[in-house]
Every structure is written in structure tokens, then in C-alpha cells.
Design an enzyme around this catalytic site. Structure first.
Site, PDB file in Angstrom:
ATOM      1  N   CYS A 194       3.543  -3.548   3.832  1.00  0.00           N
ATOM      2  CA  CYS A 194       2.502  -3.090   2.918  1.00  0.00           C
ATOM      3  C   CYS A 194       1.476  -4.207   2.778  1.00  0.00           C
ATOM      4  O   CYS A 194       1.844  -5.377   2.688  1.00  0.00           O
ATOM      5  CB  CYS A 194       3.117  -2.756   1.559  1.00  0.00           C
ATOM      6  N   HIS A 228       4.594   6.786   1.875  1.00  0.00           N
ATOM      7  CA  HIS A 228       4.424   5.412   1.374  1.00  0.00           C
ATOM      8  C   HIS A 228       3.295   5.364   0.338  1.00  0.00           C
ATOM      9  O   HIS A 228       3.440   4.787  -0.736  1.00  0.00           O
ATOM     10  CB  HIS A 228       4.118   4.490   2.571  1.00  0.00           C
ATOM     11  N   GLU A 229       2.175   6.028   0.656  1.00  0.00           N
ATOM     12  CA  GLU A 229       1.006   5.953  -0.246  1.00  0.00           C
ATOM     13  C   GLU A 229       1.241   6.779  -1.523  1.00  0.00           C
ATOM     14  O   GLU A 229       0.810   6.371  -2.606  1.00  0.00           O
ATOM     15  CB  GLU A 229      -0.266   6.401   0.480  1.00  0.00           C
ATOM     16  N   HIS A 250       3.073   4.763  -3.927  1.00  0.00           N
ATOM     17  CA  HIS A 250       2.194   3.862  -4.686  1.00  0.00           C
ATOM     18  C   HIS A 250       1.656   4.570  -5.956  1.00  0.00           C
ATOM     19  O   HIS A 250       1.582   3.964  -7.017  1.00  0.00           O
ATOM     20  CB  HIS A 250       0.992   3.418  -3.839  1.00  0.00           C
TER      21      HIS A 250
HETATM   22 ZN   LIG Z   1       1.694  -0.071   0.510  1.00  0.00          ZN
END
Ligand SMILES: [Zn+2]
Length: 136
Positions: free
Chosen positions: A85, A126-127, A130
């Protein structure tokens, strides 16, 4: 406008709020920041530029795809992988799904439901993490 990348784990651990039309300038800033980091980055979430709103940008078919208020509505074929990341150094283990269906809005706030597989699906998961305050 390009923004600096947030690496403050306390900030990144907070949940993001829904995106509205008032946030479109921040959406454009995320796109600009992504384009500036594209050589070593395949996706970014709003909180990585300091904005606690639910929107992300991901590399999709060699183009940046903006997803506003993205939500995974179906997922299948779980696997374990390792990810990096831009807000972290090194790699960490993550559980992902090879096939996902995502509901999201575009920059005109038109709603889409779209299926993604493989690496694109991984980036989106993954996003979206977040947006939920999860950094891998
Ligand atoms: Zn990330």
C-alpha cells in the site's frame, strides 16, 4: 490538484462517510494524485489524500476508474494473498475474493452494478477496505 499521501494510521483507521455532489472537487483531486503516482500505484482511496469520504480510483483496463460510494454486493472464491500500500512500507497478508460484484456511482452519480475478477477485483477490495478504515 495533486495532494500528499496520508500515512497517519490513526487517521486511516477511521471509517469514511458517504460521498455527495459537494465532494466532486475532492474526487478530482484524488484522480490527479492517482495519475501522479500511477507508475507505482494501482488504486487509491479518498482517505489517502486526507478526505474521509467513500470514493476510490482503481486501474481498470489501462484507465483510471472512479467509483463513488462503492459497495461489494456479491463475492466468491476466497484466497489468501500479499499486498502493499502506498500508505505503508512492505507487504501484508490479505484475504480476497477472485470474483466480486460492485454497486457504485460514477462522477455524474449514475448508479452502476458491475462484476470484476482477478487483479482488478483485488484492487477494488483493497480500496473499499480503506473506506472502512482497514489498511490491509
Ligand atoms: Zn492501500
Amino acid at each position: 490538484m495533486q495532494k500528499p499521501i496520508v500515512r497517519d494510521m490513526f487517521f486511516l483507521a477511521q471509517k469514511s462517510q458517504p460521498t455527495t455532489k459537494d465532494d466532486l472537487n475532492d474526487v478530482r483531486n484524488l484522480l490527479d494524485t492517482f495519475m501522479a503516482n500511477r507508475a507505482h500505484c494501482v488504486g487509491m482511496a479518498a482517505n489517502m489524500i486526507g478526505v474521509k469520504k467513500r470514493f476510490i480510483v482503481v486501474e481498470f483496463m489501462n484507465m483510471p476508474l472512479i467509483m463513488i460510494n462503492p459497495k461489494i454486493i456479491a463475492k466468491q472464491d476466497r484466497y489468501e494473498t500479499e499486498e502493499g500500500c502506498l500508505s505503508l512500507s512492505g507487504m501484508r497478508k490479505a484475504i480476497r475474493y477472485r470474483n466480486i460484484t460492485v454497486a457504485y456511482e460514477d462522477m455524474q452519480f449514475v448508479r452502476h452494478t458491475q462484476a470484476f475478477t482477478g487483479f482488478t477485483a483485488q484492487i477494488i477490495q483493497h480500496e473499499i477496505d480503506h473506506c472502512d478504515g482497514i489498511v490491509i
